[in-house]
Scaffold this motif. Sequence first.
Motif, PDB file in Angstrom:
ATOM      1  N   ASP A 122     -27.628  28.267  -3.188  1.00 21.41           N
ATOM      2  CA  ASP A 122     -27.575  26.848  -3.565  1.00 21.41           C
ATOM      3  C   ASP A 122     -28.909  26.178  -3.311  1.00 21.41           C
ATOM      4  O   ASP A 122     -29.418  25.412  -4.128  1.00 21.41           O
ATOM      5  CB  ASP A 122     -26.523  26.106  -2.713  1.00 21.41           C
ATOM      6  CG  ASP A 122     -25.142  26.681  -2.915  1.00 21.41           C
ATOM      7  OD1 ASP A 122     -25.013  27.461  -3.870  1.00 21.41           O
ATOM      8  OD2 ASP A 122     -24.250  26.359  -2.132  1.00 21.41           O
ATOM      9  N   GLN A 156     -31.116  24.309  -5.975  1.00 21.71           N
ATOM     10  CA  GLN A 156     -31.384  22.885  -5.752  1.00 21.71           C
ATOM     11  C   GLN A 156     -32.884  22.613  -5.799  1.00 21.71           C
ATOM     12  O   GLN A 156     -33.335  21.669  -6.439  1.00 21.71           O
ATOM     13  CB  GLN A 156     -30.817  22.491  -4.376  1.00 21.71           C
ATOM     14  CG  GLN A 156     -30.947  21.033  -4.054  1.00 21.71           C
ATOM     15  CD  GLN A 156     -30.027  20.198  -4.915  1.00 21.71           C
ATOM     16  OE1 GLN A 156     -28.815  20.365  -4.905  1.00 21.71           O
ATOM     17  NE2 GLN A 156     -30.615  19.315  -5.697  1.00 21.71           N
ATOM     18  N   THR A 159     -26.353  19.604  -6.236  1.00 21.91           N
ATOM     19  CA  THR A 159     -26.148  18.251  -6.736  1.00 21.91           C
ATOM     20  C   THR A 159     -27.157  17.956  -7.836  1.00 21.91           C
ATOM     21  O   THR A 159     -28.350  18.207  -7.693  1.00 21.91           O
ATOM     22  CB  THR A 159     -26.321  17.213  -5.619  1.00 21.91           C
ATOM     23  OG1 THR A 159     -27.568  17.449  -4.984  1.00 21.91           O
ATOM     24  CG2 THR A 159     -25.205  17.270  -4.621  1.00 21.91           C
ATOM     25  N   TRP A 162     -23.359  14.755  -9.990  1.00 22.78           N
ATOM     26  CA  TRP A 162     -22.438  15.861 -10.244  1.00 22.78           C
ATOM     27  C   TRP A 162     -22.689  16.932  -9.201  1.00 22.78           C
ATOM     28  O   TRP A 162     -23.831  17.267  -8.893  1.00 22.78           O
ATOM     29  CB  TRP A 162     -22.657  16.437 -11.636  1.00 22.78           C
ATOM     30  CG  TRP A 162     -22.460  15.410 -12.704  1.00 22.78           C
ATOM     31  CD1 TRP A 162     -21.339  14.691 -12.939  1.00 22.78           C
ATOM     32  CD2 TRP A 162     -23.424  14.991 -13.671  1.00 22.78           C
ATOM     33  NE1 TRP A 162     -21.542  13.838 -13.996  1.00 22.78           N
ATOM     34  CE2 TRP A 162     -22.810  14.001 -14.463  1.00 22.78           C
ATOM     35  CE3 TRP A 162     -24.741  15.354 -13.934  1.00 22.78           C
ATOM     36  CZ2 TRP A 162     -23.468  13.363 -15.501  1.00 22.78           C
ATOM     37  CZ3 TRP A 162     -25.388  14.719 -14.972  1.00 22.78           C
ATOM     38  CH2 TRP A 162     -24.760  13.740 -15.754  1.00 22.78           C
ATOM     39  N   ASN A 163     -21.606  17.461  -8.687  1.00 19.01           N
ATOM     40  CA  ASN A 163     -21.750  18.505  -7.675  1.00 19.01           C
ATOM     41  C   ASN A 163     -21.174  19.795  -8.232  1.00 19.01           C
ATOM     42  O   ASN A 163     -19.962  19.938  -8.395  1.00 19.01           O
ATOM     43  CB  ASN A 163     -20.996  18.067  -6.412  1.00 19.01           C
ATOM     44  CG  ASN A 163     -21.487  18.823  -5.209  1.00 19.01           C
ATOM     45  OD1 ASN A 163     -21.886  19.976  -5.333  1.00 19.01           O
ATOM     46  ND2 ASN A 163     -21.456  18.184  -4.052  1.00 19.01           N
TER      47      ASN A 163
END
Lengths: 356, 305
Positions: free
Chosen positions: B2, B6, B147, B141-142
């Motif tokens: 993640d 990100q 995010t 939005w996740n």
Amino acid sequence: MQKYSLNVLMAALAVVLLVLAQFHIIDNYIQAVIMYVGINIMMSTSLNLVNGNMGEFTCGHAAYMCVGAYVSSILSVMFFGTKLGDPMFPASMAFILFPVIVLIGGMVAALSSILVALPSFKTRDDYLAIITIAVNYMVISAIENMDFIGGSRGFQGMKDTVWAMRDTFDGPWMLLWVILFTAFTIWVIRRFITSTYGKGVNAICQDEVAAEIMSVNTNKIKIVNFMISAGLAGCAGGLFAHIVGYVNPQSFNILKSTEAMVMVYLGGMGSLSGAIISAVVFTGLMEVLRSQAIMDFLLAPATFVFPDWEPSAGVIKWVMIPLMLVLIMQFRSEGILGNKELSDVFPKLKKYYTFK
Amino acid sequence: MDFIIQNILNALQWGSFYALIALGYTLVYGVLRLINFAHGDIFMVGAYIAFFVSGFLLGDTLGLSPLVTFMCAVPLTMVLTACVGVTLERIAYRPLRRKGAHRLYVVITALMCGLILEYSNLAVLGASRLKFPELVEKAVWNIGGVTITNLKVIVIVAAVVVFLFLNFIVTKTKIGMAMRGISYDKFPIPLMGIPIDNIIVFTFVLGSGFAGLAGLLFAMSYPILEPFMGMLIGWKAFIAAVVGGIGDIKGAFVGGFLLGFIEVGVVAMPFLESTYRDLFAFTILLVILWIKPTGLFGMPQSTKI
């Protein structure tokens, strides 16, 4: 006689200045302005060596000044200050070791200029401009990340050396050193550009490929030229640090480099006397425009129309100086003297002095 | 994982700003062989224009809703910023070009124009920072721990669309052909019946307009305005353009994103402090220029004697 007239005149001027400063006839402010003039002369003439004589476009000259300032400040604090441990030398040696400190600062700056000189073998004008800007940012960023010399908070303690010199003899030491180093700079540059090497520098400016074919060792000349220019700028930085007594990486950013470039282009590319004259004029102008009263007088029509507008002189100065340069570029783009020396513009002066 | 995605997204957003500004640099350079050092400050002026335009549209006299304001502010900002760029060209660069002055003098003029823009802004508007109003309602939005904000998407899409648009203009249209012609050899172009001044003005319109767009998007993403905001980002975008090979649209786009990735990468590295960002970015650029002296996509210029 005419061979020595200029030297004698300059020496007399220096002695007069020193005597006046010694007996406090000119106050500290005027002395400071004179010292800044000297430092700006060193900066502009040394940048002129690369930008004017060699025709390469570098815009990160303040980086070398930064290196010189930091190296000589650290040495000076190590030798005579108490900030990084006990002083290594007794205070009575300060006036002997001070020029050594400044020269070492200059040498390290000269070595750092290899970062620019080596890529310049293959890289041409605009790309070289980027490299110099990048080096300027790199130097500032590297020093900001060195915590043991204060990082972005700056570094101080160099005044100990100045006071140590004062202990030996109470006189205007910094003024003396600035005058000596300015004379040294002008002497070195003059000797360099009139030498065989200097002819090579001018050949590179005219046409690099042709110069290469005419058996000019362009790479060697480029390295030497960059190193001399950066070394002298480093000396200027060392002196600057000792005059102010405080250095901060951000005081050597692009704005400082821009100042040096303004002086070179104001004076005329490749003209040593032009660079000197423009450094004097520019520094004087900076000081004059610093005054709020003069600025208010200049802006009287504008503030009359907009009474709420209260500009500060420090800000307007940086609008007026670039504006002046833009106007110079529009109407006399070759600068004050433009590619010529003083004796070329006024040939009758040749009767009175030769400058070699 | 993640974390990496990100950061890639952050880098894409950050690189988009660089790419948008670098495209303007590269356009002007490609046509005129002039480093328009004032471009970063035109970006700053664009952000300020966006501030005043949206303040006017949101204000009491018109009272538009934020979304409509955004829709109107984009073209208005672009047009007004383009006017600033063209004015600069008319006042400062064109007389010098007419006189046939050396390129360096034009570069110095550009540098000085940038300083004038910065400091006159400081003198007129004062040192207090301005807060940009929120135009687009923030949607987050996740997706699987990553995010994404709608603003991020807008910025990235805008950069890609602008790149495709410019690429289309330069390679497919007649005006683009004229631009490439000027870039190739300036002197026979008027003989072909091409209005050289109009083409140059058009180049400045494009470059400054997209700088204005970048300013608007930047002000929306980081809503604090100050007179010196264009300085560092302008220099860096310029370096991005050079690394890509200045004068090449694709190069500017790639260079912008490359710089964005390097900077965000340095900040995201766990064992490096974020203060090393500039140092690493510039060092890597220096190395790239050392290996490829004309940038990634640049063509080496042949020198004649």
